[in-house]
Scaffold this active site. Structure first.
Site, PDB file in Angstrom:
ATOM      1  N   ARG A   6       0.861  -1.169   0.000  1.00  0.00           N
ATOM      2  CA  ARG A   6       0.000   0.000   0.000  1.00  0.00           C
ATOM      3  C   ARG A   6       0.906   1.230   0.000  1.00  0.00           C
ATOM      4  O   ARG A   6       1.785   1.360   0.844  1.00  0.00           O
ATOM      5  CB  ARG A   6      -0.905  -0.018   1.232  1.00  0.00           C
ATOM      6  CG  ARG A   6      -1.797   1.182   1.311  1.00  0.00           C
ATOM      7  CD  ARG A   6      -2.883   1.093   2.378  1.00  0.00           C
ATOM      8  NE  ARG A   6      -3.543   2.385   2.397  1.00  0.00           N
ATOM      9  CZ  ARG A   6      -3.535   3.223   3.428  1.00  0.00           C
ATOM     10  NH1 ARG A   6      -2.978   2.887   4.582  1.00  0.00           N
ATOM     11  NH2 ARG A   6      -4.100   4.399   3.336  1.00  0.00           N
ATOM     12  N   HIS A  11      -3.143  10.780   0.772  1.00  0.00           N
ATOM     13  CA  HIS A  11      -2.715  10.529   2.145  1.00  0.00           C
ATOM     14  C   HIS A  11      -2.172  11.843   2.722  1.00  0.00           C
ATOM     15  O   HIS A  11      -0.993  11.966   3.019  1.00  0.00           O
ATOM     16  CB  HIS A  11      -1.678   9.401   2.189  1.00  0.00           C
ATOM     17  CG  HIS A  11      -1.488   8.768   3.534  1.00  0.00           C
ATOM     18  ND1 HIS A  11      -1.586   7.405   3.755  1.00  0.00           N
ATOM     19  CD2 HIS A  11      -1.190   9.301   4.751  1.00  0.00           C
ATOM     20  CE1 HIS A  11      -1.340   7.135   5.037  1.00  0.00           C
ATOM     21  NE2 HIS A  11      -1.093   8.276   5.661  1.00  0.00           N
ATOM     22  N   GLU A  38      -7.820   7.882   6.032  1.00  0.00           N
ATOM     23  CA  GLU A  38      -8.252   8.449   7.308  1.00  0.00           C
ATOM     24  C   GLU A  38      -8.863   9.848   7.195  1.00  0.00           C
ATOM     25  O   GLU A  38      -8.329  10.817   7.741  1.00  0.00           O
ATOM     26  CB  GLU A  38      -7.076   8.464   8.293  1.00  0.00           C
ATOM     27  CG  GLU A  38      -6.517   7.078   8.558  1.00  0.00           C
ATOM     28  CD  GLU A  38      -5.573   7.035   9.756  1.00  0.00           C
ATOM     29  OE1 GLU A  38      -5.072   8.092  10.169  1.00  0.00           O
ATOM     30  OE2 GLU A  38      -5.364   5.928  10.281  1.00  0.00           O
ATOM     31  N   ASN A  89      -7.907   1.017   9.300  1.00  0.00           N
ATOM     32  CA  ASN A  89      -6.644   1.287   9.985  1.00  0.00           C
ATOM     33  C   ASN A  89      -6.944   1.200  11.478  1.00  0.00           C
ATOM     34  O   ASN A  89      -7.819   1.924  11.981  1.00  0.00           O
ATOM     35  CB  ASN A  89      -6.140   2.706   9.708  1.00  0.00           C
ATOM     36  CG  ASN A  89      -5.712   2.918   8.262  1.00  0.00           C
ATOM     37  OD1 ASN A  89      -5.810   2.027   7.435  1.00  0.00           O
ATOM     38  ND2 ASN A  89      -5.241   4.125   7.978  1.00  0.00           N
ATOM     39  N   TYR A 111      -5.347   1.239  15.411  1.00  0.00           N
ATOM     40  CA  TYR A 111      -4.239   1.420  16.351  1.00  0.00           C
ATOM     41  C   TYR A 111      -4.653   1.206  17.802  1.00  0.00           C
ATOM     42  O   TYR A 111      -3.937   0.587  18.560  1.00  0.00           O
ATOM     43  CB  TYR A 111      -3.596   2.810  16.170  1.00  0.00           C
ATOM     44  CG  TYR A 111      -2.825   2.882  14.866  1.00  0.00           C
ATOM     45  CD1 TYR A 111      -1.528   2.420  14.777  1.00  0.00           C
ATOM     46  CD2 TYR A 111      -3.441   3.351  13.705  1.00  0.00           C
ATOM     47  CE1 TYR A 111      -0.832   2.432  13.574  1.00  0.00           C
ATOM     48  CE2 TYR A 111      -2.753   3.369  12.490  1.00  0.00           C
ATOM     49  CZ  TYR A 111      -1.445   2.905  12.434  1.00  0.00           C
ATOM     50  OH  TYR A 111      -0.770   2.909  11.243  1.00  0.00           O
ATOM     51  N   GLU A 151      -3.922  -0.584   7.697  1.00  0.00           N
ATOM     52  CA  GLU A 151      -2.812  -0.227   8.589  1.00  0.00           C
ATOM     53  C   GLU A 151      -3.042  -0.824   9.966  1.00  0.00           C
ATOM     54  O   GLU A 151      -4.173  -0.878  10.446  1.00  0.00           O
ATOM     55  CB  GLU A 151      -2.696   1.296   8.813  1.00  0.00           C
ATOM     56  CG  GLU A 151      -2.149   2.075   7.667  1.00  0.00           C
ATOM     57  CD  GLU A 151      -2.065   3.576   7.968  1.00  0.00           C
ATOM     58  OE1 GLU A 151      -1.925   3.966   9.147  1.00  0.00           O
ATOM     59  OE2 GLU A 151      -2.157   4.356   7.011  1.00  0.00           O
TER      60      GLU A 151
HETATM   61  C1  GBH Z   1      -2.088   6.668  10.757  1.00  0.00           C
HETATM   62  O1  GBH Z   1      -2.612   7.660  11.514  1.00  0.00           O
HETATM   63  C2  GBH Z   1      -1.648   7.263   9.472  1.00  0.00           C
HETATM   64  O2  GBH Z   1      -2.440   6.827   8.391  1.00  0.00           O
HETATM   65  C3  GBH Z   1      -0.193   7.074   9.179  1.00  0.00           C
HETATM   66  O3  GBH Z   1       0.193   7.977   8.196  1.00  0.00           O
HETATM   67  C4  GBH Z   1       0.575   7.221  10.466  1.00  0.00           C
HETATM   68  O4  GBH Z   1       1.956   7.260  10.273  1.00  0.00           O
HETATM   69  C5  GBH Z   1       0.210   6.058  11.343  1.00  0.00           C
HETATM   70  O5  GBH Z   1      -1.169   5.966  11.506  1.00  0.00           O
HETATM   71  C6  GBH Z   1       0.854   6.073  12.717  1.00  0.00           C
HETATM   72  O6  GBH Z   1       0.443   7.171  13.463  1.00  0.00           O
HETATM   73  O7  GBH Z   1      -8.342  12.384  18.857  1.00  0.00           O
HETATM   74  O8  GBH Z   1      -6.276  13.484  18.467  1.00  0.00           O
HETATM   75  O9  GBH Z   1      -6.422  11.808  20.164  1.00  0.00           O
HETATM   76  C7  GBH Z   1      -3.070   7.285  12.787  1.00  0.00           C
HETATM   77  C8  GBH Z   1      -3.825   8.415  13.368  1.00  0.00           C
HETATM   78  C9  GBH Z   1      -3.508   9.030  15.574  1.00  0.00           C
HETATM   79  C10 GBH Z   1      -5.678   8.165  14.771  1.00  0.00           C
HETATM   80  C11 GBH Z   1      -4.111   9.436  16.817  1.00  0.00           C
HETATM   81  C12 GBH Z   1      -6.291   8.721  15.978  1.00  0.00           C
HETATM   82  C13 GBH Z   1      -6.063   9.717  18.141  1.00  0.00           C
HETATM   83  C14 GBH Z   1      -6.461  11.060  17.658  1.00  0.00           C
HETATM   84  N1  GBH Z   1      -4.258   8.183  14.715  1.00  0.00           N
HETATM   85  N2  GBH Z   1      -5.421   8.950  17.081  1.00  0.00           N
HETATM   86  S1  GBH Z   1      -6.910  12.259  18.880  1.00  0.00           S
END
Ligand code: GBH
Length: 492
Positions: free
Chosen positions: A120, A164, A209, A335, A337, A395
């Site tokens: 990707r 992106h 996202e 995605n 996390y 992701e």
């Molecule tokens: C992804 O974002 C991205 O697609 C990628 O580019 C990035 O490098 C990767 O993950 C790692 O970070 O309400 O402000 O507390 C992840 C984005 C980050 C989603 C923080 C939501 C909480 C947001 N995420 N998270 S907040």
């Protein structure tokens, strides 16, 4: 040496059986909110993946390419933001990043060595149309064309993300995503790239996202373009919804066989307490965080993300917009996390909820809670709510700072990342067993890279990058993931 098959059982307490029986009852694991209950065990031995499951990795243009001014590329909002003092940790920029613009063949050779079958990647709009509209910069298209050819030659499926986050600065100067006109300009660009690459690229993600780049970019200002206004956020979100539908149609017209989805940031939300107010807040969270750009595409209307009706006027909604947003996505990208604990918060504009991360699992280098069960929860929920759509994990990954051993610089023993992936993949297999049609998985990320506002301080790669020498070293997790990809199971 730890037996890594016993994922997490070393790092997480496993006393008693209260949570286990709760788990056995089938209650979503994200309902365990840190009240002291022990965590359920993770079992990898029975984890199965379908034949032809696509094991892959993900990257994004601004995070890896560098070459920010080369071959006619225009300036993006991330170039501007990173060059603005005080916006990014350490004043790091993506000017050079992993230099993948010049070294992509080496990157692809590593993917091949790790037995990956899907890559990707994203296209920088500013390489194709330097100011976002107007004539095509052929050198930019040539770069991605060469990239795609190199992937195909290595036997790797290209999965291309159209956007992106690196919006052309010239379009931001006209108002950016809160400017409704952008939806048509975006669709033109999406049509250009799908026409140029559609003979070889079949799988496309329109957006990466949408919630993150609209909320973090326009609502709270921690990402480019650094605006902090809830009204701009909801306007931007509406333009993005229109753009997604319009781009879908432009891309299908340019490349009828294209399989088109988007990659959505998703997180299962659990109410902080069992009060009615928190439970309702958790549902609004789901509608906003997970569904706001997906429900709209499928149903042509907004999900219940607000207390009462959506603020149509503030969002700039016009008659007929439902039809524009609507697009029968061929697949859904997730995605994942973290999970989120949600409480009612009437003082937060529009959504009136507050989300925080869980505080039970181990935390990664950037402080995120490790919660593999959340992947099961969100995948099974989306699978049910959308009637068993094709899903790809676009992701999933973690930041840990491990680097080469001083005594043996070819070795990067990042055991915690192996455990992270093992746990999440076991939970993904459980979701598949329970009926989710998941076709592929992409580790974020192939390479340590530019982690947006965190600069180079957060390493998410399966491959260590020495940014001074541009030297790549496959981490222990990379070798492990390569064995999993070859074996199609987790007992490696
Ligand atoms: C992804 O974002 C991205 O697609 C990628 O580019 C990035 O490098 C990767 O993950 C790692 O970070 O309400 O402000 O507390 C992840 C984005 C980050 C989603 C923080 C939501 C909480 C947001 N995420 N998270 S907040």
């Amino acid at each position: 040496m730890i037996d890594r098959r016993q994922f997490l059982s070393h790092s997480l307490a496993l006393a008693g059986s209260a949570a286990f029986s709760r788990y056995a009852l089938g209650l979503p694991s994200s309902f365990m909110t840190g009240n002291g209950d022990p965590l359920p065990p993770i079992d990898v031995s029975g984890a199965r993946f379908p034949a032809n499951f696509l094991w892959g990795s993900a990257t994004a243009s601004y995070q890896v390419e560098g070459a920010w001014q080369e071959d006619g590329k225009g300036q993006s909002i991330w170039d501007t933001f990173a060059h603005t003092v005080g916006q990014v940790k350490g004043s790091d920029t993506g000017d050079v990043a992993c230099d993948s613009y010049h070294r992509y063949k080496e990157d692809i050779a590593i993917m091949k060595q790790l037995n990956l079958k899907s890559a990707r990647f994203s296209i920088a709009w500013t390489r194709i149309q330097p100011t976002g509209t107007g004539p095509v910069n052929q050198k930019g298209l040539d770069f991605y064309s060469g990239y795609v050819d190199a992937l195909l030659e290595a036997g790797i499926r290209p999965m291309c993300t159209v956007f992106h986050w690196d919006l052309p600065q010239a379009l931001e100067d006209q108002g950016g995503w809160p400017n409704r006109d952008l939806y048509k300009q975006f669709a033109d660009y999406a049509g250009i790239v799908s026409k140029a690459l559609g003979d070889r690229v079949n799988t496309w993600a329109i957006f990466n996202e949408p919630w993150v780049f609209t909320y973090l970019g326009y609502g709270i200002g921690i990402h480019a373009p650094g605006k902090k206004d809830p009204k701009l956020f909801i306007k931007a979100a509406h333009t993005v919804n229109l753009a997604q539908g319009e781009a879908f149609r432009a891309m299908k017209a340019a490349s009828p066989k294209a399989k088109i989805g988007s990659a959505f940031s998703m997180s299962p939300g659990a109410p902080a307490t069992d009060s009615e107010a928190d439970k309702a807040a958790a549902e609004r969270f789901h509608a906003m965080n997970n569904d706001f750009f997906l429900y709209t595409a499928i149903h042509g209307e907004y999900p219940k993300a607000f207390v009462g009706d959506p603020p149509y006027e503030a969002m700039g909604v016009q008659a007929g917009d439902g039809k524009i947003m609507q697009a029968p996505l061929d697949w859904i990208g997730i995605n994942y996390y973290q999970r989120t604990i949600v409480s009612a918060a009437p003082y937060i504009p529009y959504v009136q909820y507050n989300g925080r991360q869980g505080g039970v699992g181990p935390i990664t280098y950037n402080g995120w809670e490790v919660w593999p069960w959340g992947l099961y929860d969100i995948v099974t929920r989306i699978s049910k709510e959308y009637n068993h759509p094709i899903i790809e994990i676009t992701e999933n990954g973690c930041a840990y700072a491990d680097g080469p051993l001083p005594s043996d610089t070819d070795k990067v023993p990042d055991t915690r990342r192996v455990e992270f992936y093992r746990g999440h993949l076991a939970e993904l297999a459980r979701a598949i067993k329970d009926g989710a049609d998941v076709r592929g998985y992409h580790a974020w990320s192939l390479l340590d890279n530019y982690e947006w506002a965190e600069g180079y301080s957060q390493r998410f790669g399966l491959v260590y990058v020495d940014f001074r020498e541009q030297k790549r070293t496959i981490k222990e997790s990379g070798y492990w993931y390569g064995r999993v990809a070859a074996a199609n199971h987790l007992n490696v």
